[in-house]
Design a protein around this motif. Structure first.
Motif, PDB file in Angstrom:
ATOM      1  N   LYS A  58       0.841  -1.188   0.000  1.00  0.00           N
ATOM      2  CA  LYS A  58       0.000   0.000   0.000  1.00  0.00           C
ATOM      3  C   LYS A  58       0.885   1.250   0.000  1.00  0.00           C
ATOM      4  N   GLY A  59       0.545   2.205  -0.860  1.00  0.00           N
ATOM      5  CA  GLY A  59       1.311   3.439  -0.963  1.00  0.00           C
ATOM      6  C   GLY A  59       2.320   3.450  -2.089  1.00  0.00           C
ATOM      7  N   ASP A  60       2.585   2.310  -2.717  1.00  0.00           N
ATOM      8  CA  ASP A  60       3.528   2.244  -3.837  1.00  0.00           C
ATOM      9  C   ASP A  60       2.931   2.917  -5.067  1.00  0.00           C
ATOM     10  N   GLU A  61       3.774   3.536  -5.854  1.00  0.00           N
ATOM     11  CA  GLU A  61       3.360   4.087  -7.133  1.00  0.00           C
ATOM     12  C   GLU A  61       3.702   3.059  -8.200  1.00  0.00           C
ATOM     13  N   VAL A  62       2.688   2.694  -9.011  1.00  0.00           N
ATOM     14  CA  VAL A  62       2.855   1.594  -9.957  1.00  0.00           C
ATOM     15  C   VAL A  62       2.472   2.023 -11.366  1.00  0.00           C
ATOM     16  N   LEU A  63       3.007   1.285 -12.324  1.00  0.00           N
ATOM     17  CA  LEU A  63       2.678   1.427 -13.733  1.00  0.00           C
ATOM     18  C   LEU A  63       2.029   0.124 -14.174  1.00  0.00           C
ATOM     19  N   THR A  64       0.861   0.202 -14.848  1.00  0.00           N
ATOM     20  CA  THR A  64       0.160  -1.002 -15.298  1.00  0.00           C
ATOM     21  C   THR A  64       0.487  -1.277 -16.757  1.00  0.00           C
ATOM     22  N   THR A  65       0.103  -2.461 -17.214  1.00  0.00           N
ATOM     23  CA  THR A  65       0.329  -2.815 -18.621  1.00  0.00           C
ATOM     24  C   THR A  65      -0.509  -1.951 -19.548  1.00  0.00           C
ATOM     25  N   GLY A  66      -1.600  -1.395 -19.058  1.00  0.00           N
ATOM     26  CA  GLY A  66      -2.434  -0.514 -19.859  1.00  0.00           C
ATOM     27  C   GLY A  66      -1.924   0.907 -19.919  1.00  0.00           C
ATOM     28  N   GLY A  67      -0.862   1.220 -19.175  1.00  0.00           N
ATOM     29  CA  GLY A  67      -0.270   2.543 -19.201  1.00  0.00           C
ATOM     30  C   GLY A  67      -0.767   3.461 -18.098  1.00  0.00           C
ATOM     31  N   LEU A  68      -1.553   2.942 -17.171  1.00  0.00           N
ATOM     32  CA  LEU A  68      -2.027   3.759 -16.060  1.00  0.00           C
ATOM     33  C   LEU A  68      -0.938   3.889 -15.001  1.00  0.00           C
ATOM     34  N   VAL A  69      -0.829   5.091 -14.449  1.00  0.00           N
ATOM     35  CA  VAL A  69       0.117   5.336 -13.367  1.00  0.00           C
ATOM     36  C   VAL A  69      -0.704   5.781 -12.170  1.00  0.00           C
ATOM     37  N   PRO A 103       9.523   4.806  -8.572  1.00  0.00           N
ATOM     38  CA  PRO A 103      10.079   5.498  -7.403  1.00  0.00           C
ATOM     39  C   PRO A 103       9.072   6.508  -6.849  1.00  0.00           C
ATOM     40  N   LYS A 104       9.173   6.788  -5.566  1.00  0.00           N
ATOM     41  CA  LYS A 104       8.283   7.754  -4.920  1.00  0.00           C
ATOM     42  C   LYS A 104       8.433   9.119  -5.579  1.00  0.00           C
ATOM     43  N   THR A 106       7.046   9.988  -8.501  1.00  0.00           N
ATOM     44  CA  THR A 106       6.938   9.930  -9.955  1.00  0.00           C
ATOM     45  C   THR A 106       5.640  10.565 -10.436  1.00  0.00           C
ATOM     46  N   ILE A 107       4.556  10.348  -9.710  1.00  0.00           N
ATOM     47  CA  ILE A 107       3.257  10.882 -10.124  1.00  0.00           C
ATOM     48  C   ILE A 107       3.282  12.412 -10.096  1.00  0.00           C
ATOM     49  N   LYS A 108       3.896  12.978  -9.089  1.00  0.00           N
ATOM     50  CA  LYS A 108       3.988  14.436  -9.010  1.00  0.00           C
ATOM     51  C   LYS A 108       4.855  15.009 -10.119  1.00  0.00           C
ATOM     52  N   ALA A 109       5.853  14.264 -10.555  1.00  0.00           N
ATOM     53  CA  ALA A 109       6.741  14.726 -11.617  1.00  0.00           C
ATOM     54  C   ALA A 109       6.075  14.705 -12.971  1.00  0.00           C
ATOM     55  N   LEU A 110       5.038  13.885 -13.111  1.00  0.00           N
ATOM     56  CA  LEU A 110       4.325  13.818 -14.397  1.00  0.00           C
ATOM     57  C   LEU A 110       3.417  15.012 -14.504  1.00  0.00           C
TER      58      LEU A 110
END
Length: 110
Positions: A58-69, A103-104, A106-110
């Motif tokens: 819980k809390g990890d930032e992940v990338l899915t095969t569909g391209g969702l972050v 890495p933690k 990443t979502i904010k950097a996008l």
């Protein structure tokens, strides 16, 4: 024209005797090539992906095969995880569809 056909037939009649072990050597050689070029790398990738699946928390930032972050919000025992894409949207996917743990920050950097 007929003399060309008869020469071809005559040359086809000369059969050479090969050892019965040459076929076995070739089959073993192709089996080894198949194992080292296809099966072994695939097994390594599957092992790494299984390790990745078990390390999701819980809390990890992940990338899915569909391209969702997104950020993992909830993990169930049945193999599904809930991913928050932003403050409003949440998606439930199978754990197997996670490609990478990012890495933690990443979502904010996008």
């Amino acid at each position: 024209m007929n003399f060309f056909v008869s020469e071809a037939i005559a040359s086809a009649d000369t059969s050479s005797q090969s050892s019965p072990y040459s076929l076995m050597v070739m089959i073993v050689l192709f089996g080894l090539i198949f194992y080292f070029m296809i099966l072994r790398p695939q097994q390594k990738r599957a092992k790494v992906h299984k390790k990745l699946m078990s390390s999701i928390s819980k809390g990890d930032e992940v990338l899915t095969t569909g391209g969702l972050v997104g950020r993992v919000v909830k993990i169930t025992d049945s193999g599904y995880i809930a991913i928050a894409l932003n403050d409003v949207y949440e998606v439930v996917i199978k754990r197997d569809f996670v490609t990478a743990i990012l890495p933690k920050g990443t979502i904010k950097a996008l």
